[in-house]
Design a protein around this motif. Structure first.
Motif, mmCIF file in Angstrom:
data_model
loop_
_atom_site.group_PDB
_atom_site.id
_atom_site.type_symbol
_atom_site.label_atom_id
_atom_site.label_comp_id
_atom_site.label_asym_id
_atom_site.label_seq_id
_atom_site.Cartn_x
_atom_site.Cartn_y
_atom_site.Cartn_z
ATOM 1 N N ALA A 298 0.823 -1.216 0.000
ATOM 2 C CA ALA A 298 0.000 0.000 0.000
ATOM 3 C C ALA A 298 0.851 1.258 0.000
ATOM 4 N N ILE A 299 1.987 1.209 0.664
ATOM 5 C CA ILE A 299 2.880 2.375 0.695
ATOM 6 C C ILE A 299 3.764 2.334 -0.548
ATOM 7 N N ILE A 300 3.617 3.312 -1.410
ATOM 8 C CA ILE A 300 4.367 3.312 -2.676
ATOM 9 C C ILE A 300 5.412 4.434 -2.743
ATOM 10 N N GLN A 301 5.217 5.530 -2.043
ATOM 11 C CA GLN A 301 6.161 6.650 -2.022
ATOM 12 C C GLN A 301 6.621 6.997 -3.442
ATOM 13 N N ASP A 302 5.660 7.221 -4.302
ATOM 14 C CA ASP A 302 5.934 7.531 -5.702
ATOM 15 C C ASP A 302 6.217 9.030 -5.835
ATOM 16 N N ARG A 303 7.483 9.377 -6.002
ATOM 17 C CA ARG A 303 7.858 10.797 -6.061
ATOM 18 C C ARG A 303 7.369 11.473 -7.347
ATOM 19 N N GLU A 304 7.221 10.685 -8.398
ATOM 20 C CA GLU A 304 6.782 11.286 -9.646
ATOM 21 C C GLU A 304 5.341 11.780 -9.556
ATOM 22 N N THR A 305 4.482 11.002 -8.902
ATOM 23 C CA THR A 305 3.071 11.387 -8.773
ATOM 24 C C THR A 305 2.773 12.059 -7.443
ATOM 25 N N GLY A 306 3.742 11.994 -6.515
ATOM 26 C CA GLY A 306 3.525 12.585 -5.198
ATOM 27 C C GLY A 306 2.606 11.771 -4.312
ATOM 28 N N ARG A 307 2.441 10.494 -4.647
ATOM 29 C CA ARG A 307 1.548 9.642 -3.842
ATOM 30 C C ARG A 307 2.363 8.862 -2.814
ATOM 31 N N TYR A 308 1.994 9.012 -1.566
ATOM 32 C CA TYR A 308 2.648 8.227 -0.502
ATOM 33 C C TYR A 308 1.994 6.853 -0.365
ATOM 34 N N VAL A 309 0.648 6.817 -0.371
ATOM 35 C CA VAL A 309 -0.099 5.567 -0.203
ATOM 36 C C VAL A 309 -1.031 5.376 -1.397
ATOM 37 N N ASP A 310 -1.106 4.145 -1.876
ATOM 38 C CA ASP A 310 -2.072 3.777 -2.908
ATOM 39 C C ASP A 310 -3.417 3.544 -2.231
ATOM 40 N N HIS A 311 -4.346 4.457 -2.441
ATOM 41 C CA HIS A 311 -5.615 4.404 -1.703
ATOM 42 C C HIS A 311 -6.446 3.173 -2.071
#
Length: 433
Positions: free
Chosen positions: A173-186
């Motif tokens: 669930a925790i992805i820390q995707d810096r490109e999209t700015g998403r910390y968690v995949d909801h």
């Protein structure tokens, strides 16, 4: 091989004598228990179990006098808060803390235990109790506790809820995707939408799953309903059956119930409470035991006040010099009461039974070699899984067990000489044999 644990609580160690547990420190700051945890880890114990209750008892004589005089149920501090302190000075020891399904909301308990699992790096355990005292219930806005078996029905649903909450975050669930700015995949975090007889909980948890996801579950149910609950949910069980035959019967029963519940019985470790008395020789140990029995009369009030608190039956009302009354019932600790009453089956008086009362499953008195012999013999007969030490919380006694008895057990290959490599969780160590 068999497992070792240590049974205690966050309360004053013996303080009266020269060799008290304080050693110049105040017990309430936790340092004594940090020293204990380090000693247990040095001896490769599987875990330390922190018992708890939340009341000042006045069951005996209708007064808190005996409870406070002997510091039986007060003072006693919150074991959950002690866990991080013990985790900070150890690396592999499991740390089990008690919390009641009768008083905690499931969401709070699930969140707290997940936090402790992170802080302990995967070494947290939860000792599930349903509580047994109306006096405790009255500290949480209730007049009295639910009926004994009904408390376990409530606890079943409680465990169902916390399990769902612990699984409300998917792996990854925790992805820390810096490109999209998403910390968690909801899409990997879910509500549980539980609506049951006792609880209504939406979820999800707002905590990241712990290293174990589901902390190690400990339980001590000894009644028929309690054993069924323990067999269905627990990773380790505290047992106080007296004598090898009844120890084996208890363990066999748990394994049968676990299989009926669809579990692998080997995943449950039953640890029997013992209080070894070791000395340089068998003769010296026997002398120490005799001396202790000679002073046992002073323990009568302490024993009966303790039993009164557990059962909420005032044992001060009974004649000390009459045979033990057998028709006593309780909505509290039924197994403890039953074990106590059995001691009077031979016609002994209440005074005699109370003077010698112990929750130890088997007597272990002698040199380290003799005690190790007996432990090996008993475990061989019972089939496993280990012992839970419970004795006077003095540095002297702790040293006798940790630095005297355990090395002899390790030399014989009966207890672990090391843990799994660092980073292994409490559950992984517990199930390693």
């Amino acid at each position: 091989m068999f497992h070792l644990g240590w049974f205690t609580n966050f309360a004053p160690p013996p303080w009266e004598g020269q060799f008290s547990g304080h050693n110049g420190e105040t017990w309430a700051n936790g340092r004594f228990y940090q020293d204990l945890a380090q000693a247990l880890e040095r001896a490769r114990f599987d875990y330390i179990m922190l018992e708890d209750s939340s009341m000042v008892s006045d069951a005996y004589e209708g007064s808190s006098r005996a409870d406070l005089k002997h510091h039986l149920y007060a003072p006693k501090h919150d074991p959950l808060a002690l866990v991080p302190l013990l985790a900070a000075v150890t690396t592999s020891l499991g740390i089990v803390a008690t919390a009641s399904t009768s008083f905690y909301p499931p969401y709070q308990l699930a969140r707290t235990m997940t936090t402790l699992d992170h802080l302990s790096r995967g070494r947290a355990g939860w000792n599930i109790v349903t509580s047994s005292e109306d006096r405790a219930a009255q500290n949480y806005g209730r007049t009295k506790l639910q009926e004994h078996d009904g408390r376990y029905d409530r606890a079943d649903e409680f465990v169902q809820v916390v399990d769902a909450l612990w699984n409300s975050w998917d792996d990854g669930a925790i992805i820390q995707d810096r490109e999209t700015g998403r910390y968690v995949d909801h899409t990997k975090v879910h509500t549980i939408d539980h609506s049951g007889e006792y609880y209504s909980v939406r979820g999800p948890l707002n905590t990241v799953p712990g290293p174990q996801r589901r902390p190690v579950i400990c339980q001590a149910g000894g009644s028929p309903r309690g054993k069924r609950f323990a067999a269905e949910h627990a990773d380790t069980i505290i047992a106080q059956s007296r004598g090898p035959e009844r120890m084996k019967e208890f363990r066999d029963d748990i394994r049968r119930l676990a299989a009926e519940a669809g579990r692998d019985p080997d995943d449950i470790k039953v640890l029997f409470i013992v209080s070894p008395l070791v000395a340089a020789s068998d003769a010296e140990a026997q002398e120490l035991q005799a001396s202790s029995k000679a002073q046992a009369e002073t323990n009568v009030e302490k024993a009966l006040a303790h039993l009164s608190a557990l059962t909420e039956v005032d044992f001060s009302q009974f004649d000390l010099d009459a045979p033990v009354t057998q028709d006593i019932t309780t909505n509290g600790h039924r197994t403890t009461l039953s074990e106590f009453l059995k001691l009077g089956d031979d016609g002994r008086t209440l005074r005699e039974v109370a003077a010698g009362w112990s929750i130890s499953a088997v007597d272990l008195v002698g040199s380290v070699e003799s005690v190790a012999d007996r432990m090996e013999e008993v475990m061989g007969y019972v089939g496993g899984d280990g012992f839970l030490m419970s004795g006077p919380m003095t540095r002297t006694y702790i040293g006798e067990i940790v630095d005297g008895l355990v090395p002899e057990l390790q030399r014989r290959g009966l207890t672990r000489s090391d843990y799994l490599p660092q980073g292994a969780t409490f559950r992984e160590n517990l199930r390693s044999f």
